[in-house]
Design an enzyme around this catalytic site. Structure first.
Site, short mmCIF file in Angstrom:
data_model
loop_
_atom_site.label_atom_id
_atom_site.label_comp_id
_atom_site.label_asym_id
_atom_site.label_seq_id
_atom_site.Cartn_x
_atom_site.Cartn_y
_atom_site.Cartn_z
N SER A 1 0.87 -1.20 0.00
CA SER A 1 0.00 0.00 0.00
C SER A 1 0.90 1.24 0.00
CB SER A 1 -0.87 -0.03 1.26
OG SER A 1 -1.44 1.24 1.53
N TYR B 1 -3.77 -0.87 9.91
CA TYR B 1 -3.55 -1.01 8.46
C TYR B 1 -2.13 -0.58 8.10
CZ TYR B 1 -4.56 -0.79 3.44
OH TYR B 1 -4.54 -1.00 2.07
P1 NAP Z 1 -12.00 -5.02 -1.49
O1 NAP Z 1 -12.68 -4.53 -2.72
O2 NAP Z 1 -12.55 -4.65 -0.16
O3 NAP Z 1 -11.81 -6.60 -1.60
C1 NAP Z 1 -11.20 -7.30 -0.56
C2 NAP Z 1 -11.05 -8.75 -0.94
O4 NAP Z 1 -10.43 -9.42 0.16
C3 NAP Z 1 -12.37 -9.42 -1.22
O5 NAP Z 1 -12.19 -10.34 -2.26
C4 NAP Z 1 -12.65 -10.14 0.09
O6 NAP Z 1 -13.40 -11.33 -0.08
C5 NAP Z 1 -11.26 -10.51 0.55
N1 NAP Z 1 -11.19 -10.70 1.99
C6 NAP Z 1 -11.22 -9.76 2.96
N2 NAP Z 1 -11.18 -10.33 4.17
C7 NAP Z 1 -11.10 -11.67 3.96
C8 NAP Z 1 -11.02 -12.78 4.83
N3 NAP Z 1 -11.04 -12.68 6.16
N4 NAP Z 1 -10.98 -14.02 4.26
C9 NAP Z 1 -11.00 -14.16 2.93
N5 NAP Z 1 -11.07 -13.14 2.06
C10 NAP Z 1 -11.12 -11.91 2.58
O7 NAP Z 1 -10.47 -4.52 -1.41
P2 NAP Z 1 -9.47 -4.01 -2.56
O8 NAP Z 1 -9.52 -2.54 -2.62
O9 NAP Z 1 -9.64 -4.80 -3.79
O10 NAP Z 1 -8.08 -4.37 -1.85
C11 NAP Z 1 -7.35 -5.52 -2.12
C12 NAP Z 1 -5.99 -5.40 -1.48
O11 NAP Z 1 -5.34 -4.22 -1.96
C13 NAP Z 1 -6.03 -5.25 0.04
O12 NAP Z 1 -4.92 -5.91 0.62
C14 NAP Z 1 -5.90 -3.75 0.23
O13 NAP Z 1 -5.38 -3.41 1.48
C15 NAP Z 1 -4.94 -3.41 -0.89
N6 NAP Z 1 -4.96 -2.01 -1.31
C16 NAP Z 1 -6.07 -1.42 -1.79
C17 NAP Z 1 -6.01 -0.10 -2.18
C18 NAP Z 1 -7.19 0.62 -2.74
O14 NAP Z 1 -7.09 1.84 -2.97
N7 NAP Z 1 -8.31 -0.01 -3.00
C19 NAP Z 1 -4.82 0.60 -2.09
C20 NAP Z 1 -3.70 -0.05 -1.59
C21 NAP Z 1 -3.77 -1.36 -1.20
P3 NAP Z 1 -15.02 -11.34 -0.03
O15 NAP Z 1 -15.52 -10.53 -1.19
O16 NAP Z 1 -15.35 -12.78 -0.16
O17 NAP Z 1 -15.40 -10.72 1.29
#
Ligand code: NAP
Length: 256
Positions: free
Chosen positions: A148, A161
């Site tokens: 991140s 986080y």
């Molecule tokens: P998101 O849309 O909230 O999706 C999160 C994913 O993680 C979903 O597929 C969810 O599964 C899964 N997940 C969460 N908790 C879980 C658990 N306990 N067991 C199994 N699966 C779990 O998030 P995103 O934005 O795509 O983020 C993905 C990654 O990128 C994360 O590590 C986040 O910190 C990182 N990130 C995101 C951003 C951003 O701007 N969006 C920036 C930097 C880093 P379900 O759908 O089945 O719940």
């Protein structure tokens, strides 16, 4: 291998992608499939129809593994199920992650543990389980952890986080040091501000949205598709001599 573009191909490879149901995980799973990999997707949810459909449209196979990554006891089943489906594992993308927002002064143990368990503890033990599988089958492997901007910056109101994502960057370097000699590449991708459910609250707040957009040199939020190039690269032979590095895909955010 005929040339540099062939080095990016993932034909015959198998990738385990956590959090593949939506958001960045889905985007990366689809990119890996388009490059030739079969996908074992892990998620909370019982199925991931949109990811499965997009992977199938690329001509690759998708197997879904329902698991709660807040717990470690699901990890052997994840590796075993992926292996049973596809007969090998070549790539692990540790993408599943959560965030809890609260003032540091009020932050609870529950908010701390919930984030650290999914974002860091499970990631380490999944890396370990995948590395053991890579070593068992021979031929090395690729691990890509999702970091991140808060692997580089402090952030605000997200103490667990920031701790977890700073931990991801350090852990990625440590594992690279231990496993590079075994043909296992461990690297990370640090997405910038990406339009997913994870950032819906930020984008819904008109003032925060404008502040963030105003600071991104590219002038837009990133999309799941924006991670496709980096994840395919790091998963491929083109990145065989890249170890322990965290690549930002951030529209220039860190350059400011
Ligand atoms: P998101 O849309 O909230 O999706 C999160 C994913 O993680 C979903 O597929 C969810 O599964 C899964 N997940 C969460 N908790 C879980 C658990 N306990 N067991 C199994 N699966 C779990 O998030 P995103 O934005 O795509 O983020 C993905 C990654 O990128 C994360 O590590 C986040 O910190 C990182 N990130 C995101 C951003 C951003 O701007 N969006 C920036 C930097 C880093 P379900 O759908 O089945 O719940």
């Amino acid at each position: 291998m005929n040339g540099i573009l062939d080095a990016f191909k993932l034909d015959g490879k198998v990738a385990v992608v956590t959090g593949a149901t939506r958001g960045l995980g889905r985007g990366m799973a689809v990119a890996l499939a388009q490059a030739g990999a079969d996908i074992a997707g892990v998620g909370h949810a019982a199925e991931a129809p949109e990811t499965a459909q997009a992977v199938a449209a690329s001509g690759r196979r998708y197997a879904h593994i329902q698991a709660d990554l807040a717990k470690l006891d699901v990890i052997p089943r994840i590796i075993d199920t992926a292996f049973e489906h596809f007969g090998r594992i070549d790539i692990l993308v540790n993408n599943a992650g959560i965030i809890k927002r609260n003032d540091a002064i009020d932050f609870t143990e529950q908010e701390w543990d919930a984030v650290m368990d999914v974002n860091l503890k499970s990631v380490f033990f999944l890396c370990q389980a995948a590395a053991r599988q890579f070593i068992r089958q021979g031929g090395g492997g690729k691990i890509i952890n999702i970091a991140s901007m808060l692997s580089f910056q402090g952030g605000i109101r997200v103490p667990s986080y920031t701790a977890s994502k700073s931990g991801i960057k350090g852990l990625t370097m440590l594992l690279a040091n231990e496993w590079a000699g075994r043909g296992i590449n461990v690297n990370a991708i640090a997405p910038g501000y990406m339009a997913t459910d994870n950032t819906a609250a930020l984008r819904g707040d008109a003032q925060r949205n404008a502040e963030i957009l105003g600071r991104i040199p590219a002038g837009r939020w990133g999309t799941p598709e924006d991670l496709g190039g980096a994840v395919v690269f790091l998963a491929s032979a083109a990145a065989d001599y890249i170890n322990g590095y965290t690549i930002a895909v951030d529209g220039g955010w860190l350059a400011r």
